[in-house]
Design an enzyme around this catalytic site. Structure first.
Site, PDB file in Angstrom:
ATOM      1  N   ARG A  46       0.856  -1.190   0.000  1.00  0.00           N
ATOM      2  CA  ARG A  46       0.000   0.000   0.000  1.00  0.00           C
ATOM      3  C   ARG A  46       0.887   1.233   0.000  1.00  0.00           C
ATOM      4  NH1 ARG A  46       1.583   1.873   4.068  1.00  0.00           N
ATOM      5  NH2 ARG A  46       0.500   3.806   3.590  1.00  0.00           N
ATOM      6  N   GLY A  47       0.245   2.387  -0.212  1.00  0.00           N
ATOM      7  CA  GLY A  47       0.983   3.631  -0.384  1.00  0.00           C
ATOM      8  C   GLY A  47       1.093   3.928  -1.862  1.00  0.00           C
ATOM      9  N   ALA A  48       0.743   5.145  -2.256  1.00  0.00           N
ATOM     10  CA  ALA A  48       0.648   5.462  -3.681  1.00  0.00           C
ATOM     11  C   ALA A  48       1.923   5.149  -4.467  1.00  0.00           C
ATOM     12  CB  ALA A  48       0.242   6.923  -3.858  1.00  0.00           C
ATOM     13  N   GLN A 193      -3.179   2.098   9.916  1.00  0.00           N
ATOM     14  CA  GLN A 193      -1.862   2.187   9.280  1.00  0.00           C
ATOM     15  C   GLN A 193      -0.889   3.009  10.115  1.00  0.00           C
ATOM     16  OE1 GLN A 193      -4.801   2.667   7.723  1.00  0.00           O
ATOM     17  NE2 GLN A 193      -4.722   2.119   5.550  1.00  0.00           N
ATOM     18  N   ASP A 234      -2.358  10.759  -2.296  1.00  0.00           N
ATOM     19  CA  ASP A 234      -2.563   9.739  -3.315  1.00  0.00           C
ATOM     20  C   ASP A 234      -2.883  10.344  -4.671  1.00  0.00           C
ATOM     21  OD1 ASP A 234      -2.843   6.783  -1.980  1.00  0.00           O
ATOM     22  OD2 ASP A 234      -3.353   8.375  -0.573  1.00  0.00           O
ATOM     23  N   ASN A 244      -6.176  11.988   0.074  1.00  0.00           N
ATOM     24  CA  ASN A 244      -5.289  11.238   0.960  1.00  0.00           C
ATOM     25  C   ASN A 244      -6.150  10.338   1.847  1.00  0.00           C
ATOM     26  OD1 ASN A 244      -2.540  10.710   1.827  1.00  0.00           O
ATOM     27  ND2 ASN A 244      -3.076  11.713   3.750  1.00  0.00           N
ATOM     28  N   LYS A 245      -5.506   9.566   2.682  1.00  0.00           N
ATOM     29  CA  LYS A 245      -6.217   8.614   3.537  1.00  0.00           C
ATOM     30  C   LYS A 245      -7.337   9.296   4.323  1.00  0.00           C
ATOM     31  CE  LYS A 245      -5.627   5.101   3.616  1.00  0.00           C
ATOM     32  NZ  LYS A 245      -6.364   4.112   2.773  1.00  0.00           N
ATOM     33  N   HIS A 423      -2.109  39.321 -20.423  1.00  0.00           N
ATOM     34  CA  HIS A 423      -2.667  40.118 -21.522  1.00  0.00           C
ATOM     35  C   HIS A 423      -3.415  41.302 -20.918  1.00  0.00           C
ATOM     36  CE1 HIS A 423      -4.488  41.277 -25.289  1.00  0.00           C
ATOM     37  NE2 HIS A 423      -5.673  41.281 -24.700  1.00  0.00           N
ATOM     38  N   HIS A 425      -4.327  45.925 -21.218  1.00  0.00           N
ATOM     39  CA  HIS A 425      -4.653  47.040 -22.112  1.00  0.00           C
ATOM     40  C   HIS A 425      -4.102  48.357 -21.566  1.00  0.00           C
ATOM     41  CE1 HIS A 425      -7.719  44.717 -24.498  1.00  0.00           C
ATOM     42  NE2 HIS A 425      -7.631  43.966 -23.414  1.00  0.00           N
TER      43      HIS A 425
END
Length: 548
Positions: A46-48, A193, A234, A244-245, A423, A425
């Site tokens: 687990r963990g991204a 976790q 994540d 996230n969790k 941009h 004027h």
């Protein structure tokens, strides 16, 4: 145990089974795609970042399995296996990112897929350490030299990555510097976790810490026991929303109430610039048994309905900073707030009257631009639209429509390294461009012998040729003209005019793009006010560069 949580061993992925921690550090040997998928689905891995690399090794295994004896690889079969892997965990963007990267390499063969995945594995450790160091530097910047008391959520160490960690990596760096007094560790319900993994990692590293239940975190902040919150992610969207969790959002709310920095630490691969906001994130739902019981023991009446999201999304407005290996990529208020502030300033100058003018900032493959039809004197951070640089289209349904001149901005981004486009004027520059412009062709205003020219970022500060584009009714046609011009003249100055329609400048930062607009206006005022008509004819002559 080796510091790396993922090891490739001659066709088999070796990893620690996180389900057994903290009591048992048992190894898993994963040699099939199904085993990789099961390990990711059941949170053995687990963990991204970790599931991303594991998924990439799954592609390697698939590529080997679908390579015939004559060396021919069945790429369609590999792509089908890759799709199965990606579908296991939809919230974490790293999984899809790594699997697709490995799959692209697999088109050149199984060995190429392996080489690419091993590169990702090596990169991950370097990236984590760099992001962690950047985050530790930011903590010192925000809180000074005193040892800090940090709170963290879930697990973001080497178990969640491949080595070192992200938010826990930052805690390790602070501890190494003698700048960390203590870590308060959220349990991270329902799967604990924080209790099972983060407390284990911190103990392993010798970092002082205390474990607390998630619902005590706000009270710890209220009673002065927390100086900052450090979490991982994540998925991070283009506007800075963070998935996230579950439980992260309530920490951000509490931290904002108590004036405590809330810092997200993640690799660049976790940033999803193609997704505009957190509203588009698919939040995984997990099984009821994780909430209605624990370790096989029921803790709720039989048949109780359960709400069990695996993640939540923290709005960018509650995030103090997002830090990656590239540095601080998002600061409180974000790019939208910075754009709005510059727009209000230029409105007060009279350069963006009413709804006129627009400002954008590049964000990877997309750009954040002011919304259409809004007074620039009243813009806020929420009045921005994220568009794709490739085709100028909004990346998804959003509250505002993008500015009408979006195609002009994206043309600049496609042909230059610009980080921001302005941009406006301003009166003198707009007047000069109107006088110099023609309705059906590009012309050039040449200005020389003014010290201010060097402020426009040109190689030769003695003279500048400023292109003036026709003001076509179809704005996309102006964008096409700009892109064609910048393709033909890649070293053109970072400024151009549109006949009767203001000037556009760009730069490496939003501040630089704005400063160049101010410099151009001052230069045009000098040219106009000197009254040196003879000199003007020589120094600001119109030069045709071709009909369009």
């Amino acid at each position: 145990m080796d510091d790396s949580s993922l090891i490739w061993d001659d066709g088999v992925l070796l990893t620690i089974d996180q389900r057994g921690l903290p009591h048992e550090a048992r190894r898993l040997r994963l040699g099939t795609v199904d085993e990789i998928i099961e390990a990711i689905a059941t949170l053995a891995i687990r963990g991204a970042p970790a599931i991303g690399i594991a998924g990439a090794f799954g592609v390697v295994i698939a590529a080997r399995a679908h390579t015939a004896a004559d060396g021919v690889l069945d790429l369609a079969a590999v792509e089908a296996e890759a799709a199965r892997i990606i579908a296991v965990r939809p919230t974490a963007v790293n999984l899809a990112w790594a699997v697709r990267r490995a799959t692209a390499a697999a088109a050149r063969g199984a060995d190429a897929a392996l080489a690419e995945t091993l590169d990702m594995l090596a990169e991950d450790g370097r990236v984590n350490r760099a992001a962690a160091t950047n985050a530790a530097d930011l903590v010192r910047e925000l809180l000074g030299d005193r040892p800090v008391r940090a709170l963290t959520h879930c697990n973001t160490g080497r178990l969640a990555t491949s080595a070192f960690g992200t938010a826990i990596g930052a805690l390790r760096v602070l501890f190494e510097r003698g700048a960390l007094a203590e870590v308060l560790v959220d349990e991270t319900r329902p799967l604990l976790q924080g209790a099972r993994l983060t407390a284990w990692e911190l103990a392993e590293a010798g970092i002082p810490h205390r474990l607390t239940i998630d619902s005590a975190a706000a009270w710890a902040m209220a009673t002065g026991q927390v100086d900052c919150v450090l979490v991982g992610a994540d998925r991070i969207t283009a506007n800075g929303d963070v998935a996230n969790k579950i439980g992260t959002y309530m920490l951000a709310l509490a931290a904002r109430h108590h004036g405590i920095p809330f810092i997200v630490v993640a690799p660049e691969s976790t940033r999803d610039t193609a997704m505009a906001t957190g509203a588009q994130i698919v939040v995984e739902r997990r099984g009821a048994a994780e909430v209605s019981g624990f370790a096989g023991v029921a803790t709720a009446p039989a048949g109780t309905e359960v709400f069990n999201p695996a993640f939540d999304v923290t709005p960018a407005a509650l995030v103090t900073a997002i830090v990656t290996e590239a540095g601080v990529v998002y600061r409180e208020g974000g790019a939208g707030a910075a754009i709005a502030e510059v727009a209000r300033e230029l409105y007060r100058n009279g350069w963006m009257p009413g709804t006129a003018g627009n400002i954008s900032v590049r964000q990877g493959d997309s750009a954040l631009i002011t919304g259409s039809g809004l007074s620039k004197g009243e813009l806020g951070a929420a009045d921005m639209v994220t568009v794709r640089v490739a085709d100028s289209a909004p990346v998804s349904a959003q509250a505002r429509r993008p500015s009408a001149e979006t195609t002009i901005h994206t043309a600049v981004y496609r042909r230059t390294d610009a980080a921001a486009v302005v941009h406006v004027h301003p009166p003198y520059a707009t007047t000069l461009c109107t006088l110099a412009g023609e309705p059906d062709r590009v012309t050039t205003v040449r200005i020389g012998d003014y010290e201010l020219i060097k402020g426009l970022g040109v190689a030769d500060p003695s003279v500048i040729d400023i292109p003036i584009f026709p003001n076509w009714r179809e704005v996309a046609r102006i964008g096409a003209d700009v892109e064609r011009y910048l393709t033909e003249y890649p070293y053109a100055p970072p400024v151009f005019g549109i006949a009767g329609h203001g000037v556009t400048t760009w730069g490496d930062t939003l501040a630089q793009a704005r400063d160049r607009a101010e410099c151009l206006e001052a230069l045009c005022e000098l040219v106009t006010r000197t009254g040196r008509r003879g000199a003007f004819a020589a120094e600001a002559e119109l030069v045709e560069i071709g009909r369009l």
